[in-house]
Design an enzyme around this catalytic site. Sequence first.
Site, PDB file in Angstrom:
ATOM      1  N   ASP A  10       1.096  -1.329   0.102  1.00  0.00           N
ATOM      2  CA  ASP A  10      -0.093   0.515  -0.217  1.00  0.00           C
ATOM      3  C   ASP A  10       0.867   1.637  -0.015  1.00  0.00           C
ATOM      4  OD1 ASP A  10      -2.631  -1.486  -0.355  1.00  0.00           O
ATOM      5  OD2 ASP A  10      -2.032  -1.783   2.242  1.00  0.00           O
ATOM      6  N   LYS A  32       0.678  -8.144  -3.235  1.00  0.00           N
ATOM      7  CA  LYS A  32      -0.302  -7.367  -3.310  1.00  0.00           C
ATOM      8  C   LYS A  32      -0.073  -6.183  -4.209  1.00  0.00           C
ATOM      9  CE  LYS A  32      -3.819  -6.176  -0.356  1.00  0.00           C
ATOM     10  NZ  LYS A  32      -4.176  -4.394  -0.296  1.00  0.00           N
ATOM     11  N   ASP A  59      -5.740  -6.629  -5.914  1.00  0.00           N
ATOM     12  CA  ASP A  59      -6.437  -6.182  -4.876  1.00  0.00           C
ATOM     13  C   ASP A  59      -7.249  -4.957  -5.304  1.00  0.00           C
ATOM     14  OD1 ASP A  59      -8.639  -6.394  -2.807  1.00  0.00           O
ATOM     15  OD2 ASP A  59      -6.724  -5.443  -1.757  1.00  0.00           O
ATOM     16  N   LEU A  60      -8.047  -4.458  -6.732  1.00  0.00           N
ATOM     17  CA  LEU A  60      -9.176  -4.078  -7.391  1.00  0.00           C
ATOM     18  C   LEU A  60     -10.555  -3.830  -7.344  1.00  0.00           C
ATOM     19  CD1 LEU A  60      -6.941  -3.680 -10.797  1.00  0.00           C
ATOM     20  CD2 LEU A  60      -6.882  -1.954  -8.697  1.00  0.00           C
ATOM     21  N   LYS A  61     -10.496  -4.954  -6.539  1.00  0.00           N
ATOM     22  CA  LYS A  61     -12.106  -4.828  -5.356  1.00  0.00           C
ATOM     23  C   LYS A  61     -13.344  -4.429  -6.781  1.00  0.00           C
ATOM     24  CE  LYS A  61     -10.908  -4.566  -0.753  1.00  0.00           C
ATOM     25  NZ  LYS A  61      -9.532  -4.545  -0.430  1.00  0.00           N
ATOM     26  N   LEU A  62     -13.115  -5.030  -7.833  1.00  0.00           N
ATOM     27  CA  LEU A  62     -14.124  -4.559  -8.506  1.00  0.00           C
ATOM     28  C   LEU A  62     -15.217  -5.124  -8.391  1.00  0.00           C
ATOM     29  CD1 LEU A  62     -11.587  -5.437 -10.034  1.00  0.00           C
ATOM     30  CD2 LEU A  62     -12.987  -5.218 -12.285  1.00  0.00           C
ATOM     31  N   ASP A  64     -19.044  -4.131 -10.009  1.00  0.00           N
ATOM     32  CA  ASP A  64     -20.566  -2.062 -11.420  1.00  0.00           C
ATOM     33  C   ASP A  64     -21.391  -3.771 -11.685  1.00  0.00           C
ATOM     34  OD1 ASP A  64     -20.578  -0.968 -13.338  1.00  0.00           O
ATOM     35  OD2 ASP A  64     -19.139   0.603 -12.304  1.00  0.00           O
ATOM     36  N   ASN A  67     -21.456  -6.520 -17.083  1.00  0.00           N
ATOM     37  CA  ASN A  67     -21.277  -6.284 -18.478  1.00  0.00           C
ATOM     38  C   ASN A  67     -20.283  -5.558 -17.639  1.00  0.00           C
ATOM     39  OD1 ASN A  67     -21.332  -7.140 -21.084  1.00  0.00           O
ATOM     40  ND2 ASN A  67     -21.536  -4.313 -21.222  1.00  0.00           N
ATOM     41  N   THR A  68     -19.786  -4.788 -17.333  1.00  0.00           N
ATOM     42  CA  THR A  68     -19.128  -3.385 -17.454  1.00  0.00           C
ATOM     43  C   THR A  68     -17.804  -4.618 -16.006  1.00  0.00           C
ATOM     44  OG1 THR A  68     -20.090  -1.452 -17.317  1.00  0.00           O
ATOM     45  CG2 THR A  68     -18.364  -1.829 -15.660  1.00  0.00           C
ATOM     46  N   THR A 119     -12.746  -6.432   6.096  1.00  0.00           N
ATOM     47  CA  THR A 119     -12.254  -6.527   7.892  1.00  0.00           C
ATOM     48  C   THR A 119     -12.691  -5.384   8.874  1.00  0.00           C
ATOM     49  OG1 THR A 119      -9.992  -6.715   7.124  1.00  0.00           O
ATOM     50  CG2 THR A 119     -10.928  -8.895   7.453  1.00  0.00           C
ATOM     51  N   ARG A 181      -2.242  -9.118  12.285  1.00  0.00           N
ATOM     52  CA  ARG A 181      -1.528  -8.597  12.923  1.00  0.00           C
ATOM     53  C   ARG A 181      -0.401  -9.554  14.649  1.00  0.00           C
ATOM     54  NH1 ARG A 181      -2.769  -5.521  10.244  1.00  0.00           N
ATOM     55  NH2 ARG A 181      -3.641  -3.336  10.118  1.00  0.00           N
ATOM     56  N   GLN A 190      -8.345  -1.297  11.677  1.00  0.00           N
ATOM     57  CA  GLN A 190      -8.837  -3.465  11.064  1.00  0.00           C
ATOM     58  C   GLN A 190      -9.423  -4.157  12.476  1.00  0.00           C
ATOM     59  OE1 GLN A 190      -9.282  -4.773   8.737  1.00  0.00           O
ATOM     60  NE2 GLN A 190      -7.499  -3.998   6.905  1.00  0.00           N
ATOM     61  N   GLY A 210       0.153  -5.580   5.427  1.00  0.00           N
ATOM     62  CA  GLY A 210       0.541  -4.459   5.208  1.00  0.00           C
ATOM     63  C   GLY A 210       1.664  -3.929   5.588  1.00  0.00           C
ATOM     64  N   ARG A 211       0.261  -2.896   7.274  1.00  0.00           N
ATOM     65  CA  ARG A 211       1.737  -2.335   7.836  1.00  0.00           C
ATOM     66  C   ARG A 211       2.631  -3.463   8.801  1.00  0.00           C
ATOM     67  NH1 ARG A 211      -3.685   0.593   8.929  1.00  0.00           N
ATOM     68  NH2 ARG A 211      -4.414  -1.093   8.449  1.00  0.00           N
TER      69      ARG A 211
HETATM   70  O1  C5P Z   1      -1.931  -2.762   6.326  1.00  0.00           O
HETATM   71  P1  C5P Z   1      -3.320  -3.638   7.048  1.00  0.00           P
HETATM   72  O2  C5P Z   1      -2.172  -4.789   7.647  1.00  0.00           O
HETATM   73  O3  C5P Z   1      -3.460  -3.310   7.996  1.00  0.00           O
HETATM   74  O4  C5P Z   1      -3.114  -3.950   5.320  1.00  0.00           O
HETATM   75  C1  C5P Z   1      -4.383  -4.344   4.733  1.00  0.00           C
HETATM   76  C2  C5P Z   1      -4.508  -5.046   3.147  1.00  0.00           C
HETATM   77  O5  C5P Z   1      -5.668  -6.242   2.996  1.00  0.00           O
HETATM   78  C3  C5P Z   1      -4.955  -3.765   3.144  1.00  0.00           C
HETATM   79  O6  C5P Z   1      -4.535  -3.197   1.681  1.00  0.00           O
HETATM   80  C4  C5P Z   1      -6.323  -4.044   2.584  1.00  0.00           C
HETATM   81  O7  C5P Z   1      -6.682  -2.758   1.817  1.00  0.00           O
HETATM   82  C5  C5P Z   1      -6.753  -4.899   2.310  1.00  0.00           C
HETATM   83  N1  C5P Z   1      -7.889  -6.053   2.677  1.00  0.00           N
HETATM   84  C6  C5P Z   1      -8.458  -5.919   4.133  1.00  0.00           C
HETATM   85  N2  C5P Z   1      -9.894  -6.498   4.379  1.00  0.00           N
HETATM   86  C7  C5P Z   1     -10.506  -6.687   2.869  1.00  0.00           C
HETATM   87  C8  C5P Z   1     -10.098  -6.716   2.097  1.00  0.00           C
HETATM   88  C9  C5P Z   1      -8.726  -6.731   2.108  1.00  0.00           C
HETATM   89  O8  C5P Z   1      -7.935  -5.089   5.294  1.00  0.00           O
HETATM   90  N3  C5P Z   1     -11.982  -7.251   3.709  1.00  0.00           N
END
Ligand code: C5P
Length: 232
Positions: A10, A32, A59-62, A64, A67-68, A119, A181, A190, A210-211
């Site tokens: 991210d 990701k 991870d673009l979470k479409l 819509d 068709n789109t 989450t 975590r 979260q 992520g973090r």
């Molecule tokens: O930094 P952190 O560990 O919270 O990052 C979690 C990643 O997972 C983020 O990129 C967030 O967009 C993604 N994510 C999420 N919950 C979801 C789907 C994706 O936290 N249900």
Amino acid sequence: MGKDVIIACDFSGKRQVFDFLDKLGEQRPYLKIGMELFYAEGPQIVRELKARGHKVFLDLKLCDIPNTVKKAMSVLRDLDADMVNLHAFGTIDMMKAALEGLTRPDGTRPLLIAVTQLTSTSEERMQRELLIGRPLPEVVIQYAKNAQAAGLDGVVCSPLEAGSVHEACGGGFLAVTPGVRFAEGDAGDQVRVTTPEKARQLGSDYIVVGRPITASSDPAAAYARCMKDFVE
Ligand code: C5P
């Protein structure tokens, strides 16, 4: 399918990503790419990371009309990502259309998984703001079943829900789980979180972290700790 740790990149730009990856040395973790980085750098960032030897979860979470989403997926399929996602909220028809769009002429395609409930969403908010009156675990399972009915490979859910997703949809249906975590870490925004070790015990197939890695003062050590606790 082997378990793996996926690092959520991210970052706001390519420079930050490569600075971060440099700290991991020769390792080529599964990455990701989310909206921030994709919107900043465009599709080329996926090609570059693939060329460097990383697996990529796009991870673009479409979400819509079918068709789109189908047309968007047929553009994404040529980026050679390993995993792509959408919101199960978009209905079974949308997920089926997505799968069609993602499938290449030779029949191959990236894994396609569905977000159930983010989450960061608590049951209380889901009920009060979204007017979804059922218990959150029930909603997650229903969305997972919808994804499976549409032919998808799995869902994104909390590690706390991985066991019930496998119970409802079978062990081969993937539970990809963010919300991870370290025990002593800060949960941030979260809500439904757990540790890498606990995620493994609960049956997650992939953890998305992520973090706890990207914001760590020693990302290589944090990644190694996740791999040790979750995979080895
Ligand atoms: O930094 P952190 O560990 O919270 O990052 C979690 C990643 O997972 C983020 O990129 C967030 O967009 C993604 N994510 C999420 N919950 C979801 C789907 C994706 O936290 N249900």
